[in-house]
Design a protein around this motif. Sequence first.
Motif, PDB file in Angstrom:
ATOM      1  N   ARG A   1       0.821  -1.220   0.000  1.00 45.80           N
ATOM      2  CA  ARG A   1       0.000   0.000   0.000  1.00 45.80           C
ATOM      3  C   ARG A   1       0.853   1.266   0.000  1.00 45.80           C
ATOM      4  O   ARG A   1       0.410   2.320  -0.463  1.00 45.80           O
ATOM      5  CB  ARG A   1      -0.919   0.015   1.223  1.00 45.80           C
ATOM      6  N   SER A   2       2.068   1.170   0.521  1.00 49.04           N
ATOM      7  CA  SER A   2       2.935   2.349   0.599  1.00 49.04           C
ATOM      8  C   SER A   2       3.845   2.492  -0.621  1.00 49.04           C
ATOM      9  O   SER A   2       4.517   3.515  -0.764  1.00 49.04           O
ATOM     10  CB  SER A   2       3.799   2.285   1.864  1.00 49.04           C
ATOM     11  N   THR A   3       3.869   1.479  -1.495  1.00 48.27           N
ATOM     12  CA  THR A   3       4.717   1.545  -2.689  1.00 48.27           C
ATOM     13  C   THR A   3       3.827   1.604  -3.929  1.00 48.27           C
ATOM     14  O   THR A   3       3.054   2.546  -4.080  1.00 48.27           O
ATOM     15  CB  THR A   3       5.700   0.357  -2.719  1.00 48.27           C
ATOM     16  N   PHE A   4       3.877   0.606  -4.777  1.00 47.12           N
ATOM     17  CA  PHE A   4       3.106   0.686  -6.025  1.00 47.12           C
ATOM     18  C   PHE A   4       1.601   0.677  -5.780  1.00 47.12           C
ATOM     19  O   PHE A   4       0.829   1.184  -6.593  1.00 47.12           O
ATOM     20  CB  PHE A   4       3.507  -0.437  -6.990  1.00 47.12           C
ATOM     21  N   GLY A   5       1.168   0.123  -4.642  1.00 46.50           N
ATOM     22  CA  GLY A   5      -0.254   0.114  -4.323  1.00 46.50           C
ATOM     23  C   GLY A   5      -0.808   1.479  -3.964  1.00 46.50           C
ATOM     24  O   GLY A   5      -2.031   1.652  -3.863  1.00 46.50           O
TER      25      GLY A   5
END
Length: 321
Positions: free
Chosen positions: A86-90
Amino acid sequence: MYNSFGNEKTNYDQKKIHLFHGRTVSTQFERFYINASHDELIDPFIHQHRYELLLNNAVKCRGKHIFLLVFIHIAPGSFAKRRLIRSTFGSILSFHNKRIEHVFVLGRIENATMQQEIAHESKIYMDIVQGNFKDTYRNLTYKLVFSLFWVNNFCKNAKFVIKMDDDIIINIPLVVPYLTEKFKVEKSVNVLECKTITENIPVRDRNNKWFITLEEYPFTKFLPYCAGHSSIMSIDVVRKMYRATKNVPYLWLEDVYGSGFLALLLKINMFMPKCYVEPVLSGLYEIPCSLFYLNILKKDSNALVLWNTITKNEKRLDCSF
């Protein structure tokens, strides 16, 4: 060219090889999987689609123009990995005005406390779907077909779908333009792209994680199939695969079952782009020109480094396929 398949219980007979949808398969294989009897098509999840939603976020795609849906196969207890994604590509919900949605796919667990924690997490982030099959490694085919079930019922307005494991990092700044180009050149249907496995044999060692019995798969080779860590599909492929599951006998190896058996039945050809996936041990020391990166050591710190490299180079990407 696809390989021929002989039965381990009989001598390999060249006369029994023939074409099926332009690919060479043995008559034994055809009888075993392609022309299966009704008695082999009775699995409540695979063939009868008796899925129940223990957790659902039906509004995820409702009323939206979804360009790309990413469904992530992940263990129920992997709370930290979900936070990392959730904190990167999400965290990217739109790129070049193309809407992106992410869904974590889980199965049933027996731990009531953990289930409450997952339900709470689902209420906060609204990105978890959970089916009524037991979440185990040998039930990954159930998880795959459940994912197809969910997309067909709750996100059939998506243009493309990515199926991935939790050790993959998606290069969003490259994937979205790459898929957009397919629309421009009218190649946005019958898309099944992945790292193709063309020469693999069943494991017969009972102590091996991938052990498979002769009763489960009585042939000496596997059909070509997509490596299980990731694949790109156009929405029409997802729909067709979901319908086809009712007619193909169950195999617990979800990558062989999905992109091998189902793709053969549907006459869908796999394709591996030039720079599809790159395995990475730690950091990335070059311009990120692969669509996906495989975090081999599964370390969260490595995933963060990879994602930071991708975002830093977002405007400098000049990659050819």
